[in-house]
Design a protein around this motif. Structure first.
Motif, PDB file in Angstrom:
ATOM      1  N   TRP A   4      67.034  22.839  36.211  1.00 29.06           N
ATOM      2  CA  TRP A   4      67.990  22.345  37.254  1.00 29.06           C
ATOM      3  C   TRP A   4      69.647  23.261  36.538  1.00 29.06           C
ATOM      4  O   TRP A   4      70.794  23.379  36.951  1.00 29.06           O
ATOM      5  CB  TRP A   4      68.112  21.205  37.061  1.00 29.06           C
ATOM      6  CG  TRP A   4      69.959  20.399  38.415  1.00 29.06           C
ATOM      7  CD1 TRP A   4      70.582  20.588  40.250  1.00 29.06           C
ATOM      8  CD2 TRP A   4      71.093  20.595  37.150  1.00 29.06           C
ATOM      9  NE1 TRP A   4      71.478  20.162  39.425  1.00 29.06           N
ATOM     10  CE2 TRP A   4      72.589  20.184  38.554  1.00 29.06           C
ATOM     11  CE3 TRP A   4      71.299  19.634  36.303  1.00 29.06           C
ATOM     12  CZ2 TRP A   4      73.439  19.495  38.146  1.00 29.06           C
ATOM     13  CZ3 TRP A   4      72.922  19.383  35.701  1.00 29.06           C
ATOM     14  CH2 TRP A   4      73.259  19.217  36.405  1.00 29.06           C
ATOM     15  N   ASP A  25      76.326  31.719  49.209  1.00 30.28           N
ATOM     16  CA  ASP A  25      76.192  30.689  49.002  1.00 30.28           C
ATOM     17  C   ASP A  25      76.533  29.334  48.476  1.00 30.28           C
ATOM     18  O   ASP A  25      76.461  28.502  48.600  1.00 30.28           O
ATOM     19  CB  ASP A  25      75.243  31.001  47.363  1.00 30.28           C
ATOM     20  CG  ASP A  25      74.097  32.566  47.877  1.00 30.28           C
ATOM     21  OD1 ASP A  25      74.018  31.932  48.643  1.00 30.28           O
ATOM     22  OD2 ASP A  25      73.340  32.965  47.209  1.00 30.28           O
ATOM     23  N   GLU A  29      74.501  27.913  51.194  1.00 33.34           N
ATOM     24  CA  GLU A  29      73.571  27.320  50.372  1.00 33.34           C
ATOM     25  C   GLU A  29      74.096  26.724  49.408  1.00 33.34           C
ATOM     26  O   GLU A  29      73.264  25.612  49.045  1.00 33.34           O
ATOM     27  CB  GLU A  29      72.830  28.963  50.154  1.00 33.34           C
ATOM     28  CG  GLU A  29      73.155  29.881  50.880  1.00 33.34           C
ATOM     29  CD  GLU A  29      71.451  29.641  51.792  1.00 33.34           C
ATOM     30  OE1 GLU A  29      71.419  28.480  51.579  1.00 33.34           O
ATOM     31  OE2 GLU A  29      72.302  30.238  53.420  1.00 33.34           O
ATOM     32  N   ASN A  30      74.431  25.997  48.467  1.00 33.06           N
ATOM     33  CA  ASN A  30      74.589  26.007  47.171  1.00 33.06           C
ATOM     34  C   ASN A  30      75.079  23.868  47.684  1.00 33.06           C
ATOM     35  O   ASN A  30      75.577  23.716  48.975  1.00 33.06           O
ATOM     36  CB  ASN A  30      75.865  26.500  46.163  1.00 33.06           C
ATOM     37  CG  ASN A  30      75.031  27.344  45.803  1.00 33.06           C
ATOM     38  OD1 ASN A  30      74.045  27.869  46.276  1.00 33.06           O
ATOM     39  ND2 ASN A  30      75.297  27.476  44.218  1.00 33.06           N
ATOM     40  N   ASN A  31      74.937  23.213  46.521  1.00 33.92           N
ATOM     41  CA  ASN A  31      75.077  21.608  46.631  1.00 33.92           C
ATOM     42  C   ASN A  31      76.681  21.608  46.301  1.00 33.92           C
ATOM     43  O   ASN A  31      76.743  22.170  45.511  1.00 33.92           O
ATOM     44  CB  ASN A  31      73.791  21.596  45.163  1.00 33.92           C
ATOM     45  CG  ASN A  31      74.521  19.486  45.867  1.00 33.92           C
ATOM     46  OD1 ASN A  31      75.289  19.527  45.751  1.00 33.92           O
ATOM     47  ND2 ASN A  31      72.983  18.696  45.690  1.00 33.92           N
ATOM     48  N   LYS A  32      77.217  21.222  47.363  1.00 33.03           N
ATOM     49  CA  LYS A  32      78.269  20.500  47.469  1.00 33.03           C
ATOM     50  C   LYS A  32      78.459  19.609  46.107  1.00 33.03           C
ATOM     51  O   LYS A  32      79.803  20.049  44.848  1.00 33.03           O
ATOM     52  CB  LYS A  32      79.160  20.260  47.717  1.00 33.03           C
ATOM     53  CG  LYS A  32      78.509  20.698  49.673  1.00 33.03           C
ATOM     54  CD  LYS A  32      79.229  21.875  50.283  1.00 33.03           C
ATOM     55  CE  LYS A  32      78.629  22.359  51.346  1.00 33.03           C
ATOM     56  NZ  LYS A  32      79.298  24.246  51.421  1.00 33.03           N
ATOM     57  N   LYS A  33      78.374  19.282  45.324  1.00 29.79           N
ATOM     58  CA  LYS A  33      78.615  18.425  44.284  1.00 29.79           C
ATOM     59  C   LYS A  33      78.290  19.542  43.044  1.00 29.79           C
ATOM     60  O   LYS A  33      79.323  18.733  42.547  1.00 29.79           O
ATOM     61  CB  LYS A  33      77.498  17.019  44.042  1.00 29.79           C
ATOM     62  CG  LYS A  33      78.215  15.543  44.897  1.00 29.79           C
ATOM     63  CD  LYS A  33      77.137  14.522  45.348  1.00 29.79           C
ATOM     64  CE  LYS A  33      77.440  13.760  46.098  1.00 29.79           C
ATOM     65  NZ  LYS A  33      76.290  13.343  45.691  1.00 29.79           N
ATOM     66  N   ASP A  34      77.289  19.833  42.942  1.00 36.02           N
ATOM     67  CA  ASP A  34      77.551  21.036  42.399  1.00 36.02           C
ATOM     68  C   ASP A  34      78.454  21.847  42.132  1.00 36.02           C
ATOM     69  O   ASP A  34      78.940  22.085  40.389  1.00 36.02           O
ATOM     70  CB  ASP A  34      75.969  21.765  41.898  1.00 36.02           C
ATOM     71  CG  ASP A  34      74.929  21.249  41.681  1.00 36.02           C
ATOM     72  OD1 ASP A  34      74.681  19.980  40.948  1.00 36.02           O
ATOM     73  OD2 ASP A  34      73.811  21.153  42.312  1.00 36.02           O
ATOM     74  N   ASN A  35      78.901  22.517  43.018  1.00 35.93           N
ATOM     75  CA  ASN A  35      80.021  23.310  43.123  1.00 35.93           C
ATOM     76  C   ASN A  35      81.714  22.453  42.886  1.00 35.93           C
ATOM     77  O   ASN A  35      82.263  23.328  42.088  1.00 35.93           O
ATOM     78  CB  ASN A  35      80.352  23.939  44.633  1.00 35.93           C
ATOM     79  CG  ASN A  35      79.053  25.199  45.143  1.00 35.93           C
ATOM     80  OD1 ASN A  35      78.564  25.408  44.277  1.00 35.93           O
ATOM     81  ND2 ASN A  35      78.822  24.567  46.126  1.00 35.93           N
TER      82      ASN A  35
END
Length: 211
Positions: A4, A25, A29-35
């Motif tokens: 991760w 992405d 595609e991507n996790n909103k919290k990660d972004n």
């Protein structure tokens, strides 16, 4: 380092080198919290870069008195334009059939700032050892970082809102105009507040002196 963590580090660099796929992405595609986490990290790193640039850049490229540097203002110079851009862009695109949410606009704006960090940060230290004739490389690199940032901002705006290139450019220009209008209103508001405080202070002093 976990898988991760590796993906979290690799993704921003993949986005700035493959922006069309990267911003797609980012939206779908991507996790909103990660972004959002990466966005805040990039914003923080740009603030640090600006502060260090003001303090430690070589005198050939940056004539500045470090004693006059205000860290709070360096933070404002980074954070406020990003917030103004995000708010103005979201406000306009809401009226222009844009598909981007506020958080997506904020994330794409912060991701577009990455070249300003990875290119300008090394030059803080390199600017102290270069000769006058080599400053051309410094100005070329910093100009390239700005152009890369603008290109990423354009691709991000186009992808997040699902706009045509022309509509994305028009929206970006209108966003800049809206930012200027917002800045004017903020200055007007603070000026009005300052005058009210000054007026109340004068009235208070008059009352105290008479008593």
């Amino acid at each position: 380092m976990s898988t991760w963590s590796k993906e979290l580090i690799k993704y921003p660099f993949n986005l700035i080198t493959h922006p069309f796929n990267g911003f797609w992405d980012l939206k779908y595609e991507n996790n909103k919290k990660d972004n959002l986490f990466i966005s805040f990290v990039v914003l923080f790193l740009l603030v640090i870069t600006n502060i260090l640039h003001s303090q430690y850049s070589g005198f050939l490229v940056h004539i500045y008195n470090p004693k006059g540097m205000n860290s709070i203002m360096e933070i404002v110079y980074v954070v406020v334009p990003v917030l103004f851009w995000s708010i103005a862009n979201w406000s306009l695109t809401t009226l222009m059939d844009g598909e981007g949410k506020f958080v997506e606009i904020f994330n794409s704006t912060c991701f577009a700032l990455i070249p300003l960090v990875i290119i300008n940060f090394p030059w803080i230290w390199l600017s102290n050892v270069i000769a006058l004739e080599e400053t051309t490389f410094y100005y070329f690199s910093t100009s390239f970082a700005v152009l890369w940032f603008v290109f990423l901002l354009f691709v991000g705006n186009m992808t997040i809102h699902q706009y045509t290139p022309f509509k994305a450019i028009v929206t970006m220009l209108l966003t800049v105009v809206a930012m200027g209008f917002m800045a004017f209103l903020c200055l007007l508001f603070f000026s009005l507040v300052q005058q009210i405080i000054s007026f109340v202070s004068v009235i208070y002093q008059e009352i105290v002196m008479r008593n």
